[in-house]
Design an enzyme around this catalytic site. Structure first.
Site, PDB file in Angstrom:
ATOM      1  N   GLU A   1      36.367  59.538  45.621  1.00 55.20           N
ATOM      2  CA  GLU A   1      37.213  60.731  45.430  1.00 55.20           C
ATOM      3  C   GLU A   1      37.198  61.658  46.652  1.00 55.20           C
ATOM      4  O   GLU A   1      36.944  62.862  46.527  1.00 55.20           O
ATOM      5  CB  GLU A   1      36.773  61.491  44.160  1.00 55.20           C
ATOM      6  CG  GLU A   1      36.971  60.677  42.902  1.00 55.20           C
ATOM      7  CD  GLU A   1      36.793  61.453  41.603  1.00 55.20           C
ATOM      8  OE1 GLU A   1      36.300  62.597  41.627  1.00 55.20           O
ATOM      9  OE2 GLU A   1      37.146  60.907  40.546  1.00 55.20           O
TER      10      GLU A   1
ATOM     11  N   GLU B   1      37.322  54.340  37.636  1.00 56.58           N
ATOM     12  CA  GLU B   1      36.798  55.358  36.722  1.00 56.58           C
ATOM     13  C   GLU B   1      37.885  55.631  35.706  1.00 56.58           C
ATOM     14  O   GLU B   1      38.985  56.075  36.083  1.00 56.58           O
ATOM     15  CB  GLU B   1      36.445  56.672  37.451  1.00 56.58           C
ATOM     16  CG  GLU B   1      35.152  56.607  38.215  1.00 56.58           C
ATOM     17  CD  GLU B   1      34.702  57.958  38.753  1.00 56.58           C
ATOM     18  OE1 GLU B   1      34.928  58.995  38.087  1.00 56.58           O
ATOM     19  OE2 GLU B   1      34.134  57.967  39.855  1.00 56.58           O
TER      20      GLU B   1
HETATM   21  O1  AHR Z   1      32.335  60.229  36.059  1.00 56.93           O
HETATM   22  C1  AHR Z   1      32.045  61.570  36.330  1.00 56.93           C
HETATM   23  C2  AHR Z   1      32.620  62.039  37.665  1.00 56.93           C
HETATM   24  O2  AHR Z   1      34.007  62.079  37.572  1.00 56.93           O
HETATM   25  C3  AHR Z   1      32.357  61.170  38.856  1.00 56.93           C
HETATM   26  O3  AHR Z   1      31.134  61.429  39.464  1.00 56.93           O
HETATM   27  C4  AHR Z   1      33.466  61.529  39.781  1.00 56.93           C
HETATM   28  O4  AHR Z   1      33.802  60.489  40.651  1.00 56.93           O
HETATM   29  C5  AHR Z   1      34.593  61.938  38.856  1.00 56.93           C
HETATM   30  O5  AHR Z   1      35.154  63.134  39.243  1.00 56.93           O
END
Ligand code: AHR
Length: 508
Positions: free
Chosen positions: A173, A292
């Site tokens: 990110e 994610e």
């Molecule tokens: O999964 C929780 C967080 O969400 C992670 O660390 C990050 O990559 C995202 O913003």
């Protein structure tokens, strides 16, 4: 009762649902590692401190690949802190989650845990505070057999066999203001390209994921991916997508529609990636790593994201998922499966405690969240050939007036071609759906079983004291009329209908 039809033809397929679609994520965050997968002293811990009660649930879940060590955490992480004699590892103030990191668990422990659990590791390198050289060094430590400074160091640390990690994320990110060492698209793109170049020269067998936007709602969304891919197109295989689905102001219909936005998001990134390919007249296709994804909204605000006093493994982001959440989760999962020709990896964030599929008490019990079950069903029955479905059904209206189908569904012919599974989420909360299913090319087909998960109370959750409040049950048998299967899909449900797909299995 409302009506719906699904037509499937064995000859019409979307692609192959890779096992990497059924991945998850372990971050040094809250109690995901400490008190989650790793807890020396827990009654079930093995000689390396790995909780066996959690390990058993992971095996049952059928998860395949695990992304590690973050997440936001990786952008401030020195991997060297987590290797070598445990009593010499430094304690650090960790700036992603404002916690104290003991480093008692690190790369080698993770690899050993993956081996024991039968999981493929997916490593992320720190491109926040560090750069290409550190990424190259971590790769040397992990993948070079022997005879170099860092591979010999791994031997010295007691891990002679190389870890042979194939899948690597180039940072996390990096577009996000909350990220340690956030960058502009151009800065990140050039850093990712140079890191990828060095890593590939060292080990040409690896596969690399460039960071896409941290969500579809970022101001730089799509332009970020374009710039990053212009820089990295020749040296990466994947671009990442991250998506968390929220329920705002108790609006269930909008919440249900979040899953459809996953499909839109994927299609948009494919368009951007293929646009970059087109400018180069390149036949190469960048694949998507949705590394994610999950429902996440109750514990997402700033107040619940950290705890004061730099605690070790604080209980943060411990979302308790409801039956309603499982519907959105299931629908999103089916959307990923239906885009399997381009989505080649996906990781539910996260595995344990932190927005987790599995929950634990530190020192105590472990149990399955509601979202565990759609994932388990899909990892068991959705690896194979995804069929190109023709679905007709009723629609519902979201707050902005846009209409979405009541049903989200996917159909997968198993790897061995012996069974066909139809997965279904009914987003009509009030009525069952009378579903007519035509299976062309499966005329000998025989209904095997159905599994249905629903609840009188859509806010129901599973807890340590009531761990099986929401779980699937065996559903009714399906009947065939004039060669068309008649299925009754309960309101607000996740269900799987399984059929024999070969003459032998039909006979058996
Ligand atoms: O999964 C929780 C967080 O969400 C992670 O660390 C990050 O990559 C995202 O913003």
């Amino acid at each position: 009762m409302t009506k719906a039809t699904i037509v499937l033809d064995r000859a019409f397929t979307v692609g192959h649902a890779d096992q990497r679609l059924f991945g998850s994520f372990v971050e040094h965050l809250g109690r995901c590692v400490y008190g989650g997968i790793f807890e020396p002293g827990h009654p079930t811990a093995d000689d390396e401190g790995f909780r066996q009660d959690v390990m058993e649930l992971i095996r049952e879940l059928g998860v395949t690949v695990i992304r590690y060590p973050g997440g936001n955490f990786v952008s401030g992480y020195n991997w060297e802190d987590g290797v070598g004699p445990v009593d010499q590892r430094p304690r650090r103030r960790e700036l992603a989650w404002f916690s104290t990191e003991t480093n008692a668990f690190g790369t080698n422990e993770f690899m050993s845990w993956c081996t024991k659990a039968g999981l493929e590791p997916m490593m992320a390198v720190n491109l926040g505070t560090r750069g290409a050289d550190d990424a190259r060094e971590l790769l040397e430590y992990c993948n070079v057999d022997r005879g170099t400074a860092l591979s010999d160091l791994r031997h010295q640390h007691g891990y002679p066999a190389p870890h042979n990690v194939k899948l690597w994320c180039l940072g996390n990110e990096m577009d996000a203001p909350w990220q340690i060492g956030a960058k502009s698209a151009h800065e990140y793109g050039t850093l990712a390209r140079e890191s990828a170049k060095l890593m590939r020269w060292l080990d040409p067998s690896i596969e690399l994921v460039a960071c896409g936007s941290s969500s579809r709602s970022m101001a730089t969304f799509a332009e970020w991916e374009r710039v990053v891919l212009e820089e990295t197109f020749d040296v990466v295989e994947y671009i990442s997508l991250h998506g968390y689905f929220s329920k705002h102001d108790d609006k269930s219909r909008d919440f249900m529609a979040e899953a459809d936005l996953v499909g839109r998001y994927i299609d948009e990134i494919i368009a951007v990636a293929d646009g970059v390919a087109a400018r180069r007249r390149s036949p190469k296709r960048i694949m998507l790593s949705f590394d994610e994804w999950n429902v996440w909204y109750r514990t997402r605000d700033r107040a619940t994201r950290t705890k004061p006093g730099w605690p070790e493994a604080p209980a943060i982001l411990e979302e308790l998922f409801t039956m309603e959440d499982a519907l959105v989760f299931g629908a999103a999962l089916l959307t990923l499966i239906n885009r399997c020709n381009r989505v080649k990896a996906a990781c539910v964030a996260q595995l344990v405690n932190v927005i987790g599929l599995i929950m634990t008490e530190t020192g105590g019990r472990a149990w399955r969240q509601t979202i565990f079950y759609p994932f388990k069903h899909a990892s068991e029955w959705a690896q194979g050939t995804v069929l190109d479905m023709r679905l007709t059904c009723g629609t519902f209206s979201a707050g902005n007036g846009e209409r979405f189908p009541e049903i989200v569904s996917a159909a997968v012919l198993a790897e061995d071609e012996k069974s066909l599974s139809l997965f279904c989420v009914n987003r009509n909360f009030d009525q069952p759906i009378d579903l007519a299913l035509s299976l062309r090319g499966f005329e000998f087909g025989k209904f095997v079983e159905s599994h249905v998960m629903t609840s009188e109370d859509l806010n129901a959750t599973n807890t340590a004291d009531d761990p099986e409040r929401v779980k699937p049950v065996i559903g009714p048998d399906a009947a065939s009329r004039d060669g068309v299967w008649q299925l009754t899909v309960p309101p607000a449900s996740w269900s799987v209908y399984r059929f024999a797909a070969s003459p032998e299995t039909a006979a058996g």
